[in-house]
Design an enzyme around this catalytic site. Sequence first.
Site, PDB file in Angstrom:
ATOM      1  N   ASN A  93      39.926  34.803  83.046  1.00  0.00           N
ATOM      2  CA  ASN A  93      39.410  33.565  82.445  1.00  0.00           C
ATOM      3  C   ASN A  93      39.625  32.343  83.337  1.00  0.00           C
ATOM      4  O   ASN A  93      39.846  31.228  82.846  1.00  0.00           O
ATOM      5  CB  ASN A  93      39.989  33.340  81.037  1.00  0.00           C
ATOM      6  N   THR A 132      41.357  43.747  72.255  1.00  0.00           N
ATOM      7  CA  THR A 132      40.138  43.234  71.623  1.00  0.00           C
ATOM      8  C   THR A 132      39.100  44.355  71.552  1.00  0.00           C
ATOM      9  O   THR A 132      38.846  45.028  72.549  1.00  0.00           O
ATOM     10  CB  THR A 132      39.616  42.028  72.427  1.00  0.00           C
ATOM     11  N   ASN A 140      46.655  35.078  79.165  1.00  0.00           N
ATOM     12  CA  ASN A 140      45.288  35.502  79.481  1.00  0.00           C
ATOM     13  C   ASN A 140      44.246  34.390  79.519  1.00  0.00           C
ATOM     14  O   ASN A 140      43.063  34.616  79.264  1.00  0.00           O
ATOM     15  CB  ASN A 140      44.850  36.617  78.528  1.00  0.00           C
ATOM     16  N   TYR A 146      43.787  31.746  77.623  1.00  0.00           N
ATOM     17  CA  TYR A 146      43.320  31.120  76.382  1.00  0.00           C
ATOM     18  C   TYR A 146      44.062  29.797  76.148  1.00  0.00           C
ATOM     19  O   TYR A 146      44.796  29.332  77.021  1.00  0.00           O
ATOM     20  CB  TYR A 146      43.429  32.119  75.216  1.00  0.00           C
ATOM     21  N   HIS A 175      49.688  34.253  70.909  1.00  0.00           N
ATOM     22  CA  HIS A 175      49.040  34.583  72.185  1.00  0.00           C
ATOM     23  C   HIS A 175      49.047  33.340  73.079  1.00  0.00           C
ATOM     24  O   HIS A 175      48.291  32.401  72.846  1.00  0.00           O
ATOM     25  CB  HIS A 175      47.613  35.051  71.918  1.00  0.00           C
TER      26      HIS A 175
HETATM   27  C1  8OZ Z   1      39.304  41.431  76.703  1.00  0.00           C
HETATM   28  C2  8OZ Z   1      38.120  41.021  76.115  1.00  0.00           C
HETATM   29  C3  8OZ Z   1      38.149  40.001  75.209  1.00  0.00           C
HETATM   30  C4  8OZ Z   1      39.340  39.390  74.882  1.00  0.00           C
HETATM   31  C5  8OZ Z   1      42.910  38.995  76.072  1.00  0.00           C
HETATM   32  C6  8OZ Z   1      42.002  38.673  73.876  1.00  0.00           C
HETATM   33  O1  8OZ Z   1      42.732  39.256  77.261  1.00  0.00           O
HETATM   34  C7  8OZ Z   1      41.800  39.139  75.103  1.00  0.00           C
HETATM   35  C8  8OZ Z   1      40.521  39.799  75.466  1.00  0.00           C
HETATM   36  C9  8OZ Z   1      40.489  40.827  76.383  1.00  0.00           C
HETATM   37  O2  8OZ Z   1      43.992  38.584  75.668  1.00  0.00           O
END
Ligand code: 8OZ
Length: 359
Positions: free
Chosen positions: A234, A25, A177, A179, A174
């Site tokens: 996260n 990102t 991480n 999400y 994806h």
């Molecule tokens: C760092 C900052 C913002 C997003 C990920 C899409 O960790 C990210 C991400 C990483 O998969």
Amino acid sequence: MTDLFSPLRLGAIDLPNRIVMSSLTRNRAGAGNVPTDLTVEYYRQRASAGLILTEASPICPEAHGYPRTPGIHTAEQMAGWKTVTAAVHAAGGRIAIQLWHVGRISHPDLQPGGATPVAPSALCPVGQVMTFKGMQEYVTPRALEAAELPALVASYVQAAKNAMAAGFDGVEIHAGNGYLLDQFLRSSTNQRSDAYGGSKENRARLLLEVLAAVCAAIGNNRVGVRLSPVTPFNDISDANPQETFDYVVGELNRFDLAFLDVLQGTGGAAPEQWLPFDYARLRAIYKGKLILNNGYDFATGQAAVQGGAADAIAYGRALLANPDLVERFRRGAPLNQPDYTKLYVGEEKGYTDYPFLAD
Ligand code: 8OZ
């Protein structure tokens, strides 16, 4: 002996080497979350990688959770990405787009109409979110109704079709991480009592439905998936990650995907700090091509490919700072160091101005 410089076929995508650019990102999209001329230059510079995995790209307006991340859901975004894929192909490269929905890792300020972000369960992440007004506290997300999930799957399909129309060689779903798809997979964020929560089979259901639908739409040989079994990024965790992810990768075998891309441990953290997980076990269960990622250098990447732990290695920081990483590895040349102050800001600085060897 097979090594990082050996060719590799990932489904329908032929790689001249096994040095993959990790998804990164960079927060430099233009108005309307459209890739810019600078985005084109950044990826074009890195076309000698065996495969470029783009930065995470939101699949629909609700999928956004960070400022200036380039989407793949509007005609303008598709046109922007088309200039990227054309430039990478003209430079002899290959490029797949990472399809992203952030789920609860968002904020009403980043959502259409100021809406509450969605998630499997109404559980507020601990931490703060980067918005156009600076850092703000996360909000408690709205739990998705089961009846809303077919439309969500359809958003992945539409984004995958958009990506193919924009000239990509493939897509990476994806599911890591912390999400949305990872929020369904892992037990800390999924407290649903319907067919999409509870058991590992239920928690994996949405990902497997997305994969089935996207494979049917664009062909399984153009679809990969990203998993990150133990990253706590996260505010996410799983009560039994080995059991969850052994099951998930076993189910992936049904799809004969182009590749599986696994982020080991925690992005950015040293291996001593990683939560325990047996990646060799995933390798044994999974029948397809495996890309491993996180903190590899030339020697450890070579060892992983030569020893059969992985088919390819994804490099993030090294390719960020060294557009000609493949040539540097080949020659044993010194590497540029990434400027960590410019990861998410700086426009061309720390983005397209890293020197090539000849410079
Ligand atoms: C760092 C900052 C913002 C997003 C990920 C899409 O960790 C990210 C991400 C990483 O998969």
